[in-house]
Design an enzyme around this catalytic site. Structure first.
Site, PDB file in Angstrom:
ATOM      1  N   THR A  55      -9.684 -10.963 -12.202  1.00 28.30           N
ATOM      2  CA  THR A  55     -10.598  -9.858 -12.482  1.00 28.30           C
ATOM      3  C   THR A  55     -10.441  -9.237 -13.866  1.00 28.30           C
ATOM      4  O   THR A  55     -11.428  -8.835 -14.476  1.00 28.30           O
ATOM      5  CB  THR A  55     -10.435  -8.738 -11.433  1.00 28.30           C
ATOM      6  OG1 THR A  55      -9.071  -8.301 -11.416  1.00 28.30           O
ATOM      7  CG2 THR A  55     -10.817  -9.236 -10.042  1.00 28.30           C
ATOM      8  N   ASN A  63      11.698  -7.301   4.805  1.00 24.58           N
ATOM      9  CA  ASN A  63      11.769  -5.889   4.457  1.00 24.58           C
ATOM     10  C   ASN A  63      10.831  -5.104   5.360  1.00 24.58           C
ATOM     11  O   ASN A  63       9.674  -5.498   5.554  1.00 24.58           O
ATOM     12  CB  ASN A  63      11.378  -5.664   2.988  1.00 24.58           C
ATOM     13  CG  ASN A  63      11.766  -4.286   2.503  1.00 24.58           C
ATOM     14  OD1 ASN A  63      12.783  -3.724   2.901  1.00 24.58           O
ATOM     15  ND2 ASN A  63      10.946  -3.729   1.634  1.00 24.58           N
ATOM     16  N   TYR A  85       3.493  -9.464   3.536  1.00 25.31           N
ATOM     17  CA  TYR A  85       3.922 -10.001   2.245  1.00 25.31           C
ATOM     18  C   TYR A  85       5.091 -10.962   2.425  1.00 25.31           C
ATOM     19  O   TYR A  85       5.106 -12.057   1.844  1.00 25.31           O
ATOM     20  CB  TYR A  85       4.316  -8.842   1.325  1.00 25.31           C
ATOM     21  CG  TYR A  85       4.777  -9.249  -0.048  1.00 25.31           C
ATOM     22  CD1 TYR A  85       3.880  -9.744  -0.987  1.00 25.31           C
ATOM     23  CD2 TYR A  85       6.113  -9.123  -0.419  1.00 25.31           C
ATOM     24  CE1 TYR A  85       4.296 -10.108  -2.261  1.00 25.31           C
ATOM     25  CE2 TYR A  85       6.541  -9.483  -1.684  1.00 25.31           C
ATOM     26  CZ  TYR A  85       5.631  -9.969  -2.598  1.00 25.31           C
ATOM     27  OH  TYR A  85       6.057 -10.326  -3.854  1.00 25.31           O
ATOM     28  N   ALA A  86       6.069 -10.580   3.243  1.00 24.45           N
ATOM     29  CA  ALA A  86       7.233 -11.433   3.489  1.00 24.45           C
ATOM     30  C   ALA A  86       6.819 -12.765   4.105  1.00 24.45           C
ATOM     31  O   ALA A  86       7.338 -13.821   3.729  1.00 24.45           O
ATOM     32  CB  ALA A  86       8.230 -10.713   4.396  1.00 24.45           C
TER      33      ALA A  86
END
Length: 248
Positions: free
Chosen positions: A39, A150, A156-157
């Site tokens: 972007t 986490n 995300y992990a």
């Protein structure tokens, strides 16, 4: 040192942070660098200008790594214009932080599409010109969170842990074609993504790092360049921790 002279490299997420540092390092060492971005055209163009001002070869290529079709088209465009692709750095990534109970399907899909599906699609496309050349190096940028987990970062992990398994599997698959596939797992690195953390959180994290400080994007870039180089010619399927001793 111009050990990447004559080589063509694609770096996704190349307009800022770790990606920008990787672009600069590969160019400094002689590679023709394609700066992939989604972007921020102005930032990507600025990276390209800085590379050219330093005497390097840097061009920009806009595409969304979350689209498998766009990934295939991007690699095809590079092969058409440059005749080859020697180095692929899958660096583009996003976070979608939040507790599991509040996570939305859209968060999962957006993060997995960008962080895992994108690298898969790019490696699938890139392996074809690399197999023709019988040479190539792929470096995936995962995260220490994919290794240790986490709270509040389950999505995300998962995306980054998946990238570790993908790296090792494709390394086994492509090794006989002289294509190496490796991964770096950065820890707490000073980037736009980490700058959003408050001062108290940053101080707490620094106390957990053996080296006692936040890492620099250039330090991750040096690790990426090593794995992409002939100095790592007998290394594939490796996961190189770049976290200052935050996780061992």
């Amino acid at each position: 040192m111009k050990d990447f002279a004559g080589k063509v490299a694609l770096v996704t997420g190349g307009s800022r942070g770790i990606g920008r540092a990787v672009c600069a390092e590969l160019s400094r060492r002689g590679a023709r660098v394609i700066i992939g971005f989604a972007t921020n055209e102005e930032a990507a163009a600025e990276v390209g200008r800085s590379i050219r001002d330093a005497g390097g070869d840097g061009s920009v290529l806009q595409f969304d790594v979350a689209s498998t079709a766009a990934c295939a088209q991007a690699v095809g465009a590079i092969e058409a214009s440059h005749g080859r692709l020697d180095i692929l750095v899958n660096n583009a990534g996003i976070t979608s932080d939040g507790l599991l109970a509040r996570a939305k399907d859209a968060d999962w899909e957006r993060t997995i599409d960008t962080n895992l599906r994108g690298p898969f699609a790019l490696m699938r496309a890139a392996c074809r010109p690399m197999m023709k050349q019988r040479s190539g190096s792929i470096v995936n940028v995962a995260s220490v969170i994919g290794e240790m987990g986490n709270a509040g970062q389950a999505i995300y992990a998962a995306s980054k842990a998946g990238l570790l398994g993908l790296t090792k599997s494709i390394a086994r698959e492509l090794g006989s074609r002289n294509i190496r596939v490796n991964c770096v797992t950065p820890g707490f690195i000073s980037t736009d993504m980490t700058s959003a953390l408050g001062e108290a959180t940053q101080s707490k994290l620094e106390r957990q790092i053996a080296l006692g400080r936040v890492g620099k994007a250039e330090e991750v870039a040096a690790a990426v360049a090593f794995l992409a180089s002939d100095a790592a010619s007998y290394i594939t399927g490796a996961v190189l921790k770049v976290n200052g001793g935050f996780y061992m």
